[in-house]
Design a protein around this motif. Structure first.
Motif, PDB file in Angstrom:
ATOM      1  N   PHE A 246       0.813  -1.219   0.000  1.00 57.40           N
ATOM      2  CA  PHE A 246       0.000   0.000   0.000  1.00 57.40           C
ATOM      3  C   PHE A 246       0.847   1.271   0.000  1.00 57.40           C
ATOM      4  N   HIS A 247       2.164   1.138  -0.008  1.00 62.84           N
ATOM      5  CA  HIS A 247       3.020   2.313   0.151  1.00 62.84           C
ATOM      6  C   HIS A 247       2.782   3.358  -0.946  1.00 62.84           C
ATOM      7  N   TYR A 248       2.733   2.907  -2.186  1.00 62.09           N
ATOM      8  CA  TYR A 248       2.527   3.850  -3.298  1.00 62.09           C
ATOM      9  C   TYR A 248       1.198   4.572  -3.149  1.00 62.09           C
ATOM     10  N   ILE A 249       0.147   3.842  -2.788  1.00 62.12           N
ATOM     11  CA  ILE A 249      -1.181   4.433  -2.646  1.00 62.12           C
ATOM     12  C   ILE A 249      -1.189   5.461  -1.520  1.00 62.12           C
ATOM     13  N   LEU A 250      -0.615   5.085  -0.387  1.00 57.34           N
ATOM     14  CA  LEU A 250      -0.577   6.005   0.753  1.00 57.34           C
ATOM     15  C   LEU A 250       0.196   7.278   0.412  1.00 57.34           C
ATOM     16  N   MET A 251       1.308   7.138  -0.284  1.00 57.10           N
ATOM     17  CA  MET A 251       2.099   8.318  -0.634  1.00 57.10           C
ATOM     18  C   MET A 251       1.371   9.226  -1.616  1.00 57.10           C
ATOM     19  N   GLN A 252       0.658   8.644  -2.562  1.00 56.58           N
ATOM     20  CA  GLN A 252      -0.120   9.466  -3.497  1.00 56.58           C
ATOM     21  C   GLN A 252      -1.169  10.283  -2.753  1.00 56.58           C
ATOM     22  N   ILE A 253      -1.863   9.633  -1.831  1.00 53.20           N
ATOM     23  CA  ILE A 253      -2.886  10.327  -1.046  1.00 53.20           C
ATOM     24  C   ILE A 253      -2.246  11.400  -0.174  1.00 53.20           C
ATOM     25  N   LEU A 254      -1.125  11.065   0.453  1.00 52.59           N
ATOM     26  CA  LEU A 254      -0.441  12.020   1.323  1.00 52.59           C
ATOM     27  C   LEU A 254       0.043  13.236   0.547  1.00 52.59           C
ATOM     28  N   MET A 255       0.619  13.019  -0.647  1.00 52.40           N
ATOM     29  CA  MET A 255       1.104  14.145  -1.447  1.00 52.40           C
ATOM     30  C   MET A 255      -0.045  15.076  -1.846  1.00 52.40           C
ATOM     31  N   ALA A 256      -1.167  14.495  -2.242  1.00 52.32           N
ATOM     32  CA  ALA A 256      -2.323  15.314  -2.620  1.00 52.32           C
ATOM     33  C   ALA A 256      -2.843  16.109  -1.435  1.00 52.32           C
ATOM     34  N   ALA A 257      -2.925  15.446  -0.288  1.00 50.15           N
ATOM     35  CA  ALA A 257      -3.425  16.136   0.903  1.00 50.15           C
ATOM     36  C   ALA A 257      -2.492  17.269   1.313  1.00 50.15           C
TER      37      ALA A 257
END
Length: 317
Positions: free
Chosen positions: A186-197
């Motif tokens: 899930f690392h890639y998914i979490l980082m994408q969400i974190l960057m957007a936030a």
């Protein structure tokens, strides 16, 4: 830097269960979301709306952030969820959570509907926030646009179960590592969400861990998103709340250190401190970049209600 609202623990509460709604008021979660979506069977949704309105108007929630998760826009229930809940208890509501957000237009539609209902009911326009839940491949591809789709956006949330189904992930264990994958799937998914936030300046929230009685496993999963910078995680059981509150807050030592950095930097850049751009805090050199990092940790600690156990003393000449 905007003041953070603490969302370390985000407790899911089925709107169809009045007993759970009442119990949630006394639990130490930072946020509760009263659920009209997956936690409610289709036939139970109309009654759940009435339960939620009653529970919000009865009060007793303390300082908790009060959110209602409505059904997603592909269903027949979304508009009625929003209208009944906001008309009935809009003054007692902080946010609407929108699940399965696929694109920015769905957020804009919710914003427009909220504005209409607020105007019609004499509520302050724009006060109710939106929490956008990313649960599909399409939603992740569009997460940057989703984050900027409305000034009401307060959080971007990862929904792992539906996301796993969306990408055909070969696992039935939600939120945990997979023994056949050499890392965190899930690392890639979490980082994408974190960057957007973070680009939007809002909070990022990790989704649930379904093995609700295995608190040790919950802690291990939560630590992975907490170390990245996520602000909190969903909790599905009261036993997970204390762990989330601890993991998504700074340690006491880190909080004290961050506050000392801020004090030391403020003093060193002042006239009394020689108007220097950098300074020493013990054996550590600090500068503007240090201040920015310390602001993050101090902000999370303050939002969590932490108190300092040390104070800054300017060095003697």
């Amino acid at each position: 830097m905007a003041e953070l609202r603490s969302r370390r623990s985000n407790l899911a509460v089925p709107g169809s269960n009045p007993r759970f709604l009442e119990k949630a008021k006394g639990l130490p979660a930072d946020q509760v979301f009263l659920d009209l979506e997956d936690a409610c069977a289709p036939l139970a949704k109309p009654g759940a709306r009435k339960n939620i309105v009653a529970a919000l108007n009865e009060g007793g929630w303390g300082e908790k952030i009060r959110t209602v998760r409505v059904n997603d826009w592909t269903t027949e229930w979304t508009h009625r969820d929003v209208i009944e809940v906001v008309e009935g208890a809009g003054a007692e509501l902080d946010c609407i959570m929108l699940p399965k957000v696929a694109d920015a237009a769905q957020v804009a539609a919710l914003d427009l509907l909220l504005t209409q209902v607020e105007k019609a009911n004499g509520l302050p326009v724009g006060r109710i926030g939106i929490e956008a839940q990313i649960e599909t491949a399409q939603g992740l591809i569009n997460v940057n646009d989703i984050a900027f789709a409305s000034p009401r956006i307060e959080t971007i949330i990862f929904g792992p179960a539906d996301f796993m189904a969306s990408i055909n992930m070969k696992s039935l264990v939600v939120g945990a590592l997979h023994p056949d994958y050499p890392g965190d799937p899930f690392h890639y998914i979490l980082m994408q969400i974190l960057m957007a936030a973070r680009a939007r300046g809002v909070q990022a929230i990790d989704g649930p861990f379904l093995q609700v009685r295995d608190v040790d496993a919950f802690r291990e999963v939560a630590k992975r998103s907490a170390v990245l910078g996520f602000d909190g995680k969903w909790v599905l059981h009261p036993g997970q709340i204390d762990a989330a509150n601890e993991i998504y807050a700074p340690s006491q030592a880190d909080y004290d250190h961050a506050e000392l950095i801020l004090d030391a930097y403020d003093w060193s850049t002042s006239e009394a401190g020689g108007a220097k751009g950098s300074a020493m805090l013990g054996d550590e050199m600090i500068d503007e970049a240090s201040r920015k990092m310390a602001l993050v940790i101090a902000g999370k600690g303050r939002a969590a209600g932490m108190s300092r156990t040390s104070s800054f003393t300017p060095p003697e000449d």
